[in-house]
Motif scaffolding. Structure first.
Motif, PDB file in Angstrom:
ATOM      1  N   ALA A 194     -14.863 -15.544  74.433  1.00  0.00           N
ATOM      2  CA  ALA A 194     -14.008 -14.461  74.917  1.00  0.00           C
ATOM      3  C   ALA A 194     -14.228 -14.206  76.404  1.00  0.00           C
ATOM      4  CB  ALA A 194     -14.286 -13.190  74.120  1.00  0.00           C
ATOM      5  N   LEU A 195     -15.463 -14.313  76.855  1.00  0.00           N
ATOM      6  CA  LEU A 195     -15.779 -14.061  78.256  1.00  0.00           C
ATOM      7  C   LEU A 195     -15.146 -15.111  79.166  1.00  0.00           C
ATOM      8  CD1 LEU A 195     -17.252 -12.407  80.364  1.00  0.00           C
ATOM      9  CD2 LEU A 195     -19.362 -13.620  79.789  1.00  0.00           C
ATOM     10  N   LEU A 196     -15.205 -16.368  78.755  1.00  0.00           N
ATOM     11  CA  LEU A 196     -14.606 -17.438  79.553  1.00  0.00           C
ATOM     12  C   LEU A 196     -13.083 -17.358  79.550  1.00  0.00           C
ATOM     13  CD1 LEU A 196     -16.994 -20.348  78.555  1.00  0.00           C
ATOM     14  CD2 LEU A 196     -16.668 -19.447  80.866  1.00  0.00           C
ATOM     15  N   ALA A 197     -12.523 -16.826  78.488  1.00  0.00           N
ATOM     16  CA  ALA A 197     -11.077 -16.614  78.460  1.00  0.00           C
ATOM     17  C   ALA A 197     -10.673 -15.556  79.479  1.00  0.00           C
ATOM     18  CB  ALA A 197     -10.635 -16.196  77.060  1.00  0.00           C
ATOM     19  N   GLU A 198     -11.593 -14.629  79.760  1.00  0.00           N
ATOM     20  CA  GLU A 198     -11.362 -13.573  80.750  1.00  0.00           C
ATOM     21  C   GLU A 198     -11.548 -14.110  82.169  1.00  0.00           C
ATOM     22  OE1 GLU A 198     -10.920  -9.157  81.285  1.00  0.00           O
ATOM     23  OE2 GLU A 198     -10.762 -10.425  79.528  1.00  0.00           O
ATOM     24  N   ASN A 199     -12.588 -14.931  82.358  1.00  0.00           N
ATOM     25  CA  ASN A 199     -12.888 -15.479  83.683  1.00  0.00           C
ATOM     26  C   ASN A 199     -13.588 -16.820  83.519  1.00  0.00           C
ATOM     27  OD1 ASN A 199     -14.052 -16.135  86.214  1.00  0.00           O
ATOM     28  ND2 ASN A 199     -14.125 -13.989  86.806  1.00  0.00           N
ATOM     29  N   GLN A 200     -12.928 -17.894  83.912  1.00  0.00           N
ATOM     30  CA  GLN A 200     -13.465 -19.240  83.733  1.00  0.00           C
ATOM     31  C   GLN A 200     -14.591 -19.566  84.708  1.00  0.00           C
ATOM     32  OE1 GLN A 200     -10.174 -22.019  83.812  1.00  0.00           O
ATOM     33  NE2 GLN A 200      -9.500 -21.439  81.760  1.00  0.00           N
ATOM     34  N   ASP A 201     -14.844 -18.684  85.663  1.00  0.00           N
ATOM     35  CA  ASP A 201     -15.929 -18.921  86.611  1.00  0.00           C
ATOM     36  C   ASP A 201     -17.294 -18.514  86.052  1.00  0.00           C
ATOM     37  OD1 ASP A 201     -14.186 -19.875  88.510  1.00  0.00           O
ATOM     38  OD2 ASP A 201     -14.024 -17.980  89.604  1.00  0.00           O
ATOM     39  N   VAL A 202     -17.317 -17.887  84.886  1.00  0.00           N
ATOM     40  CA  VAL A 202     -18.581 -17.440  84.296  1.00  0.00           C
ATOM     41  C   VAL A 202     -19.439 -18.632  83.886  1.00  0.00           C
ATOM     42  CG1 VAL A 202     -19.637 -16.246  82.336  1.00  0.00           C
ATOM     43  CG2 VAL A 202     -17.673 -15.224  83.513  1.00  0.00           C
ATOM     44  N   VAL A 203     -20.712 -18.611  84.292  1.00  0.00           N
ATOM     45  CA  VAL A 203     -21.638 -19.684  83.919  1.00  0.00           C
ATOM     46  C   VAL A 203     -22.813 -19.176  83.102  1.00  0.00           C
ATOM     47  CG1 VAL A 203     -21.037 -21.128  85.896  1.00  0.00           C
ATOM     48  CG2 VAL A 203     -22.900 -19.457  86.108  1.00  0.00           C
ATOM     49  N   GLY A 204     -22.966 -17.842  83.013  1.00  0.00           N
ATOM     50  CA  GLY A 204     -24.080 -17.308  82.255  1.00  0.00           C
ATOM     51  C   GLY A 204     -24.088 -15.787  82.298  1.00  0.00           C
ATOM     52  N   TRP A 205     -25.165 -15.231  81.752  1.00  0.00           N
ATOM     53  CA  TRP A 205     -25.363 -13.775  81.735  1.00  0.00           C
ATOM     54  C   TRP A 205     -26.847 -13.525  81.928  1.00  0.00           C
ATOM     55  CZ3 TRP A 205     -21.354 -10.187  80.041  1.00  0.00           C
ATOM     56  CH2 TRP A 205     -21.770  -8.843  80.034  1.00  0.00           C
ATOM     57  N   ILE A 206     -27.197 -12.601  82.826  1.00  0.00           N
ATOM     58  CA  ILE A 206     -28.594 -12.304  83.108  1.00  0.00           C
ATOM     59  C   ILE A 206     -28.909 -10.884  82.660  1.00  0.00           C
ATOM     60  CG2 ILE A 206     -28.098 -11.572  85.494  1.00  0.00           C
ATOM     61  CD1 ILE A 206     -30.831 -12.857  86.253  1.00  0.00           C
ATOM     62  N   TYR A 207     -30.076 -10.729  82.006  1.00  0.00           N
ATOM     63  CA  TYR A 207     -30.460  -9.425  81.461  1.00  0.00           C
ATOM     64  C   TYR A 207     -31.960  -9.230  81.617  1.00  0.00           C
ATOM     65  CZ  TYR A 207     -31.771  -5.920  77.962  1.00  0.00           C
ATOM     66  OH  TYR A 207     -32.315  -4.818  77.329  1.00  0.00           O
ATOM     67  N   SER A 208     -32.342  -8.077  82.157  1.00  0.00           N
ATOM     68  CA  SER A 208     -33.752  -7.705  82.273  1.00  0.00           C
ATOM     69  C   SER A 208     -33.942  -6.360  81.602  1.00  0.00           C
ATOM     70  CB  SER A 208     -34.173  -7.635  83.745  1.00  0.00           C
ATOM     71  OG  SER A 208     -35.520  -7.235  83.864  1.00  0.00           O
ATOM     72  N   GLU A 209     -34.718  -6.333  80.532  1.00  0.00           N
ATOM     73  CA  GLU A 209     -34.880  -5.117  79.741  1.00  0.00           C
ATOM     74  C   GLU A 209     -35.455  -3.975  80.574  1.00  0.00           C
ATOM     75  OE1 GLU A 209     -36.845  -3.656  75.481  1.00  0.00           O
ATOM     76  OE2 GLU A 209     -37.318  -5.633  76.291  1.00  0.00           O
ATOM     77  N   ALA A 210     -34.922  -2.765  80.363  1.00  0.00           N
ATOM     78  CA  ALA A 210     -35.371  -1.538  81.019  1.00  0.00           C
ATOM     79  C   ALA A 210     -35.168  -1.571  82.530  1.00  0.00           C
ATOM     80  CB  ALA A 210     -36.830  -1.262  80.688  1.00  0.00           C
ATOM     81  N   THR A 211     -34.188  -2.356  82.982  1.00  0.00           N
ATOM     82  CA  THR A 211     -33.781  -2.381  84.396  1.00  0.00           C
ATOM     83  C   THR A 211     -32.254  -2.365  84.425  1.00  0.00           C
ATOM     84  OG1 THR A 211     -33.423  -4.745  84.840  1.00  0.00           O
ATOM     85  CG2 THR A 211     -35.720  -3.976  84.735  1.00  0.00           C
ATOM     86  N   PRO A 212     -31.635  -2.168  85.589  1.00  0.00           N
ATOM     87  CA  PRO A 212     -30.169  -2.202  85.668  1.00  0.00           C
ATOM     88  C   PRO A 212     -29.570  -3.599  85.511  1.00  0.00           C
ATOM     89  CG  PRO A 212     -31.125  -0.933  87.486  1.00  0.00           C
ATOM     90  CD  PRO A 212     -32.248  -1.691  86.840  1.00  0.00           C
TER      91      PRO A 212
END
Length: 256
Positions: free
Chosen positions: A69-87
């Protein structure tokens, strides 16, 4: 004459204050617009969320991403970054240059907050020996505004790992070093051999403001998170880690 001069100075001062207030309001309005969009992306594309405190091991993925679904929204997406308890909780995009997403959100609209983006020279699947990810150091602490907190050993010890999700696999970024540098630093190079990578590793561990016991082992790849610092235009803060498969990916590999 003196009274007229005082009035003119007062009017000028009021004008400067009003203009500064407008500029500040404009900046934080764009921050708010960016935060709203990224919150919307998180609500729509994060699935199987695990509540904070329920993850028994740091190696466990905190959630998963609906990349179809994310790539259907924007094909430039290559990943997702997440750091717990930070923004830090953002999609990563990549364009054909390093300017496009510098002042654009994922929907293409202009915004000073920009997006979190991969260097255009990197392979989009994170298989290079060294991958560089950029993000702004915003005054409200969002985007990569929290990276500078790694200048302190205590903060590193609280946040030694960052989650990285891609369409191919889920990874961990095991943090190894962090320091302030400039745009001419070797950290912005792309090693082509293991020898060059090991040389870069020796440099980053020597410069790091915190101590990590992690070693660069055979097969390891480095990833650098880069953000600007307030002061000189060429000044940057970089946080470097090595990429490894998450615990869930390792379990899946062992099963098959």
């Amino acid at each position: 004459m003196k009274k007229t001069m005082r009035i003119m100075i007062l009017i000028l001062a009021i004008g400067i204050i009003a203009f500064s207030g407008y500029k500040l309001w404009n900046i934080y309005s764009e921050y708010a617009a960016g935060n709203k969009l990224y919150d919307d992306y998180a609500n729509r594309f994060i699935i199987n969320t695990v509540e904070a405190g329920q993850v028994e091991e740091v190696e466990e993925a905190a959630f998963s991403i609906d990349f179809d679904a994310l790539l259907a929204e924007n094909q430039d997406v290559v990943g997702w970054i997440y750091s717990e308890a930070t923004p830090i909780n953002y999609p990563i995009v990549q364009s054909s240059n390093n300017d496009y997403y510098l002042r654009r959100l994922l929907d293409g609209s202009y915004n000073i907050a920009g997006s979190i983006f991969m260097d255009y020279r990197n392979s989009s699947d994170f298989t290079d020996l060294h991958t560089i990810i950029y993000g702004h150091n915003l005054k409200d602490g969002t985007m990569f505004g929290s990276l500078k907190e790694y200048r302190n050993q205590e903060y590193y010890e609280k946040h030694p790992v960052i989650n990285l999700y891609t369409p191919e696999a889920d990874y961990l970024i095991e943090i190894m070093a962090g320091y302030q540098t400039d745009i001419y630093s070797n950290i912005y190079s792309f090693p082509e051999t293991r020898e060059e990578l090991e040389s870069l590793y020796e440099e980053i561990t020597r410069l790091s403001t915190f101590k990590s016991d992690l070693l660069l082992e055979e097969g390891d790849r480095l990833i650098t998170l880069s953000t600007c610092t307030y002061g000189a235009d060429i000044s940057r803060y970089v946080l470097i880690g090595k990429i490894s498969l998450s615990h869930s990916e390792l379990v899946e590999e062992s099963v098959f």
